[in-house]
Design a protein around this motif. Structure first.
Motif, PDB file in Angstrom:
ATOM      1  N   LEU A 154       0.933  -1.421  -0.151  1.00 47.93           N
ATOM      2  CA  LEU A 154       0.122   0.057  -0.145  1.00 47.93           C
ATOM      3  C   LEU A 154       1.278   1.435   0.094  1.00 47.93           C
ATOM      4  CD1 LEU A 154      -3.249  -0.596   2.480  1.00 47.93           C
ATOM      5  CD2 LEU A 154      -3.049  -0.571  -0.547  1.00 47.93           C
ATOM      6  N   TRP A 155       1.773   1.554   0.603  1.00 44.03           N
ATOM      7  CA  TRP A 155       3.127   2.310   0.272  1.00 44.03           C
ATOM      8  C   TRP A 155       3.801   2.759  -1.114  1.00 44.03           C
ATOM      9  CZ3 TRP A 155       1.048   5.882   3.278  1.00 44.03           C
ATOM     10  CH2 TRP A 155      -0.119   5.141   4.301  1.00 44.03           C
ATOM     11  N   TRP A 203       0.549   3.626  -5.320  1.00 44.35           N
ATOM     12  CA  TRP A 203      -0.908   3.626  -4.217  1.00 44.35           C
ATOM     13  C   TRP A 203      -0.791   4.977  -3.399  1.00 44.35           C
ATOM     14  CZ3 TRP A 203      -4.789   1.186  -3.473  1.00 44.35           C
ATOM     15  CH2 TRP A 203      -4.870  -0.098  -4.771  1.00 44.35           C
ATOM     16  N   ILE A 204       0.756   5.395  -3.093  1.00 42.29           N
ATOM     17  CA  ILE A 204       0.363   6.956  -2.256  1.00 42.29           C
ATOM     18  C   ILE A 204      -0.270   7.461  -3.507  1.00 42.29           C
ATOM     19  CG2 ILE A 204       2.141   8.503  -2.099  1.00 42.29           C
ATOM     20  CD1 ILE A 204       4.552   6.240  -1.026  1.00 42.29           C
ATOM     21  N   ARG A 250      -2.800   6.866  -5.015  1.00 42.99           N
ATOM     22  CA  ARG A 250      -4.065   7.142  -4.929  1.00 42.99           C
ATOM     23  C   ARG A 250      -4.705   7.101  -3.702  1.00 42.99           C
ATOM     24  NH1 ARG A 250      -3.304   0.630  -7.896  1.00 42.99           N
ATOM     25  NH2 ARG A 250      -3.664   1.212  -9.576  1.00 42.99           N
ATOM     26  N   HIS A 251      -4.100   7.658  -2.935  1.00 40.80           N
ATOM     27  CA  HIS A 251      -3.582   7.684  -1.723  1.00 40.80           C
ATOM     28  C   HIS A 251      -4.303   9.561  -2.007  1.00 40.80           C
ATOM     29  CE1 HIS A 251      -3.472   3.546  -0.479  1.00 40.80           C
ATOM     30  NE2 HIS A 251      -2.344   3.605  -0.520  1.00 40.80           N
ATOM     31  N   TRP A 267     -12.073   3.533  -3.736  1.00 38.55           N
ATOM     32  CA  TRP A 267     -10.544   3.609  -3.140  1.00 38.55           C
ATOM     33  C   TRP A 267     -10.838   2.137  -2.443  1.00 38.55           C
ATOM     34  CZ3 TRP A 267      -9.746   3.713   2.400  1.00 38.55           C
ATOM     35  CH2 TRP A 267      -8.270   3.547   1.822  1.00 38.55           C
ATOM     36  N   TRP A 268     -12.051   2.002  -1.770  1.00 39.71           N
ATOM     37  CA  TRP A 268     -11.926   0.592  -0.713  1.00 39.71           C
ATOM     38  C   TRP A 268     -11.863  -0.634  -1.699  1.00 39.71           C
ATOM     39  CZ3 TRP A 268     -10.184  -0.847   3.538  1.00 39.71           C
ATOM     40  CH2 TRP A 268     -10.726  -1.958   4.149  1.00 39.71           C
ATOM     41  N   VAL A 317      -8.845  -1.140  -2.859  1.00 39.21           N
ATOM     42  CA  VAL A 317      -7.714  -1.462  -1.913  1.00 39.21           C
ATOM     43  C   VAL A 317      -8.023  -2.976  -1.403  1.00 39.21           C
ATOM     44  CG1 VAL A 317      -7.206  -1.728   0.870  1.00 39.21           C
ATOM     45  CG2 VAL A 317      -7.059   0.724  -0.965  1.00 39.21           C
TER      46      VAL A 317
END
Length: 143
Positions: A4-5, A9-10, A12-13, A59-60, A63
């Motif tokens: 997730l990092w 992905w960053i 996207r967050h 987003w969820w 993930v």
């Protein structure tokens, strides 16, 4: 959770946070306009938070999908030996079958139209003439 990092992905967050904050801010702005007398802004005041909720939902879902993909990649490969019948039944009892097989459809040969149907023969001649003369109008048919 390390996946997730990654830089993708960053991004996207960050995009999710920026969109949610922006959409909620726009919803608050529409509420302030609606209380000032613009009655159509009440609809927009509801619409913008719905958009923010949709962004959070997407987003969820992404993930969860990435987590499932990471878990599937981390599982050891299955044995190449033939499974027992009980194991085969257990693997197909889930929501997705282990092996997908093509559907076989039997085809019945088309039968030729009866030769004594004069109307059908005339119509087929008309269609073949239209096919041979693509620029012609139906009134140009000589038959």
């Amino acid at each position: 959770m390390r996946w997730l990092w990654t830089p993708a992905w960053i991004a996207r967050h960050v995009a999710m946070v920026v969109l949610v904050v922006s959409f909620l801010g726009l919803g608050w702005w529409q509420i302030s306009r609606a209380t000032a007398g613009n009655s159509i802004s009440w609809g927009y005041a509801v619409e913008w938070p719905v958009f923010a909720g949709f962004v959070v939902y997407v987003w969820w879902r992404e993930v969860r999908l990435a987590r499932r993909s990471a878990e599937a990649a981390a599982e050891p490969p299955a044995d190449t030996a033939e499974p027992s019948p009980d194991a085969a039944e257990a693997s197909t009892s889930g929501s997705r079958p282990g092996v997908r097989r093509p559907v076989r459809v039997s085809r019945v040969p088309a039968t030729a139209p009866p030769a004594d149907d004069a109307d059908l023969a005339a119509y087929n001649d008309y269609l073949s003439w239209l096919n041979a003369n693509p620029g012609a109008r139906p009134g140009d048919y000589p038959g």
